[in-house]
Design an enzyme around this catalytic site. Structure first.
Site, PDB file in Angstrom:
ATOM      1  N   ASP A 150       0.827  -1.207   0.000  1.00 27.02           N
ATOM      2  CA  ASP A 150       0.000   0.000   0.000  1.00 27.02           C
ATOM      3  C   ASP A 150       0.865   1.262   0.000  1.00 27.02           C
ATOM      4  O   ASP A 150       1.867   1.334   0.717  1.00 27.02           O
ATOM      5  CB  ASP A 150      -0.857  -0.054   1.282  1.00 27.02           C
ATOM      6  CG  ASP A 150      -1.970   0.958   1.314  1.00 27.02           C
ATOM      7  OD1 ASP A 150      -2.858   0.869   0.452  1.00 27.02           O
ATOM      8  OD2 ASP A 150      -1.973   1.819   2.207  1.00 27.02           O
TER       9      ASP A 150
ATOM     10  N   GLU B  64      14.766 -15.422   0.749  1.00 24.35           N
ATOM     11  CA  GLU B  64      15.135 -16.425   1.757  1.00 24.35           C
ATOM     12  C   GLU B  64      14.067 -17.499   1.896  1.00 24.35           C
ATOM     13  O   GLU B  64      14.290 -18.526   2.528  1.00 24.35           O
ATOM     14  CB  GLU B  64      15.324 -15.745   3.129  1.00 24.35           C
ATOM     15  CG  GLU B  64      16.542 -14.852   3.192  1.00 24.35           C
ATOM     16  CD  GLU B  64      16.458 -13.903   4.397  1.00 24.35           C
ATOM     17  OE1 GLU B  64      15.650 -14.137   5.314  1.00 24.35           O
ATOM     18  OE2 GLU B  64      17.209 -12.909   4.379  1.00 24.35           O
TER      19      GLU B  64
HETATM   20  C1  GLC Z   1      -4.272   2.916  -0.591  1.00 21.83           C
HETATM   21  C2  GLC Z   1      -5.486   2.019  -0.479  1.00 21.83           C
HETATM   22  C3  GLC Z   1      -6.650   2.859  -0.067  1.00 21.83           C
HETATM   23  C4  GLC Z   1      -6.338   3.458   1.296  1.00 21.83           C
HETATM   24  C5  GLC Z   1      -5.045   4.256   1.251  1.00 21.83           C
HETATM   25  C6  GLC Z   1      -4.554   4.555   2.627  1.00 21.83           C
HETATM   26  O1  GLC Z   1      -4.406   3.830  -1.596  1.00 21.83           O
HETATM   27  O2  GLC Z   1      -5.698   1.354  -1.687  1.00 21.83           O
HETATM   28  O3  GLC Z   1      -7.841   2.140  -0.036  1.00 21.83           O
HETATM   29  O4  GLC Z   1      -7.389   4.295   1.686  1.00 21.83           O
HETATM   30  O5  GLC Z   1      -4.018   3.530   0.635  1.00 21.83           O
HETATM   31  O6  GLC Z   1      -4.079   3.379   3.226  1.00 21.83           O
END
Ligand code: GLC
Length: 596
Positions: free
Chosen positions: A249, A305
């Site tokens: 993310d 690993e």
């Molecule tokens: C990313 C995720 C989204 C979330 C954001 C903050 O873009 O896909 O859904 O709100 O990160 O974590």
């Protein structure tokens, strides 16, 4: 909910990478974890280069306990239908312990399952069943920020200014005579200031902390080795549990420019948004900083690993693609979402250009391109492609949006766009419900909206709830079979019977049948490892190429296109003559023409 079993004949049989069944999985006596000894034999297969990866949004996929929020046991019960769809892997959006202020992207414990989704044992069962069915499992890793409920953050608040606990996050003194102004002018992606002031234990206003997203999502300080070490352990935890990889993310946000300088956005063009995730990140002091790359090199080695081919996929809203390619250099991540492709309008010229740019950029570093049209953060492409100027990412659609997408036009274009995407070499991502042709849900009442984007913009942006509504499985049943009680955390439209899986399964011409046929042929003909050879002689509005033995023609224009003589493999509409109408795509095997 009972376990639905797929007839043996419908399970994937012709995939050399398909894992054999559960007997192979054992509990490791030392780790007390499920391990998959078959993974070793897959080392070097690089399955991810051509994989079709299906995104599951757990709260909206299948709900086994009827509380209105989907869960892991629900997912497990529905896995056979994904195996018959013909995908290679699933990516699960976060199911970790979380107060759910950003639908789980606010993690309070990275190594446990939130009770609304189940338990770690439920996860093990899910993974075991997925592997038995030949499906790999990718989980979501959220390293840019934690939840404000995370014990690291509550410890940081308690420990006070200057403490090692605070140094794990981005705490700063405020500006102004009494620290009453935020440390800089950064704006949250979800709207409003990216800083929140804390209150000291004595009740007096204290330091500020940075949150690029909601105030419940404080940013970690990735220049801190302690933070890095914690995440190495989190990665190991899930790798030992047998996951096949991570979707990372906000993989372009973890390092901020030294000194946290103010950011003055350049003059914006219509539809652009100063605090969006995307755009040209070059000048933004919190996006796409060079320092992120050493983190991914470190993780790449850590994954090495472990047995099998485990993968990292970057969610990095970085343009141009030549820059995004830096995320997938040979010693970094394996894939990065191609949001430039997602944002390309339904235009022949623009699609050809972005496909060329993608293949050139990614192959330049030896990585496959990915292709994606929908996910949990964007307007479903079934609705988006019907609009000439769709709202920017995050703005969403709602009751007052004008113009509204035409549902029939959007569905026709989405089917054509998906069939085109699935013919491209590389790895494709499919978001749950797109195989049913689900549209964005536009008429959600304000009272049911949950996305922090909506609240932080005082309702001026609708946010992302419209693509997150629980998906329909069985027509004419409560919640369309999402559960058996009819509860649903976001209300489902009353006219979704025709979109339900049960209405489409085995029905010629249904969107589900189209995806199933396309995935079967893609696999059988090796399109994912193929190449694009453009075919000349078609107009600007037509995307025409050969991949292996298949000729793919997509018509984004209004004038029907004459088709070469050939045998149709799959088409997004039933074709009655040798012409391809507007907003359709066909795959065919050309036949040499003979004179009588
Ligand atoms: C990313 C995720 C989204 C979330 C954001 C903050 O873009 O896909 O859904 O709100 O990160 O974590």
């Amino acid at each position: 909910m009972t376990l639905e079993s797929a007839p043996e004949s419908e399970l994937p049989t012709n995939d050399p990478l398909t894992r054999t069944p559960a007997e192979g999985l054992v509990i490791d006596p030392v780790l007390d974890l499920i391990v998959d000894p078959l993974a070793e034999s897959n080392k070097g297969s690089e399955w991810w280069r051509s994989a079709v990866i299906y995104q599951i949004y757990p709260r909206s996929f299948a709900d086994s306990d009827g509380d209105g929020v989907g869960d892991l046991a629900g997912i497990t019960s529905r896995l056979p239908s994904l195996a018959t769809l013909g995908i290679d892997a699933i990516w699960l959006s976060p199911f970790f312990t979380s107060p759910q202020r950003d639908a789980g992207y606010d993690v309070a414990d990275y190594c446990d399952v939130d009770p609304i989704f189940g338990t770690l044992e439920d996860f093990d069962r899910l993974e075991q069943e997925a592997h038995r069915l030949g499906l790999r499992v990718i989980v979501d890793l959220v390293p840019n920020h934690t939840s404000s409920d995370h014990r690291w953050f509550t410890a940081a608040l308690a420990a006070g200014a200057g403490s090692p606990e605070r140094a794990r996050y981005m705490f700063r003194d405020g500006k102004g005579n009494n620290g009453e102004l935020p440390p800089n002018n950064w704006q949250s992606v979800f709207g409003g200031e990216a800083w929140t002031r804390t209150t000291d234990p004595d009740g007096r206003p204290g330091q500020w902390y940075l949150h690029l997203f909601d105030s419940s999502q404080p940013d970690l300080d990735w220049s801190n080795e302690w933070v890095r070490e914690q995440f190495r352990e989190i990665l190991r935890f899930w790798l030992r549990r047998g996951v096949d990889g991570f979707r990372v993310d906000v993989a372009h946000g973890m390092i901020k420019v030294e000194g946290l300088p103010d950011y003055f956005a350049p003059t914006l063009e219509d539809g652009e948004d100063a605090n969006s995730m995307g755009g040209d990140a070059a000048a933004v002091p919190y996006w796409a900083q060079p320092g992120v790359h050493e983190i991914y090199r470190d993780w790449h080695q850590l994954l090495e690993e472990f047995d099998g081919d485990r993968v990292l996929c970057a969610e990095a809203w970085v343009q141009p693609l030549s820059k995004l390619a830096n995320w997938v250099r040979p010693d970094e991540m394996h894939q990065a979402f191609n949001f430039s492709y997602l944002e390309t309008p339904w235009s022949g010229n623009e699609i050809r250009a972005i496909v060329d740019e993608s293949i050139e950029a990614f192959s330049g570093v030896g990585a496959p391109s990915t292709w994606v049209l929908s996910n949990h953060d964007v307007i479903r492409h079934t609705s988006r492609l019907a609009l000439d100027s769709p709202p920017p990412q995050g703005a969403g659609l709602g009751p007052l949006s004008e113009p509204k997408p035409d549902e029939a036009l959007g569905l026709a274009r989405a089917r054509a766009a998906s069939l085109l995407m699935l013919a491209l070499p590389g790895s494709a991502y499919v978001y749950q419900g797109e195989e049913l042709g689900l549209p964005e849900v536009i008429n959600l009442p304000d009272a049911s909206r949950q996305d922090p984007t909506f609240f932080r913009h005082n309702g001026e942006k609708y946010g992302r709830d419209g693509c997150r509504v629980p998906i329909p499985w069985e027509a004419g049943t409560p919640a369309y079979g999402f559960n058996s009680t009819g509860e649903s955390w976001l209300p489902q439209p009353s006219d979704w019977d025709d979109y339900a899986r049960s209405s489409q399964e085995g029905v010629p011409g249904s969107t589900l049948s189209l995806y199933t046929a396309a995935l079967r042929e893609r696999r059988a003909r090796g399109l994912g490892l193929g190449s694009v050879e453009w075919l000349e002689g078609y107009g600007d509005d037509v995307v025409a190429f050969r991949n292996g033995d298949v000729v793919v023609i997509a018509n984004t224009g209004q004038v029907a296109v004459e088709l070469p003589v050939g045998d149709i493999v799959v088409s997004s509409v039933a074709l009655s003559e040798a012409a391809l109408p507007a907003d359709t795509t066909v795959w065919l095997i050309p036949r040499p023409e003979y004179d009588d």
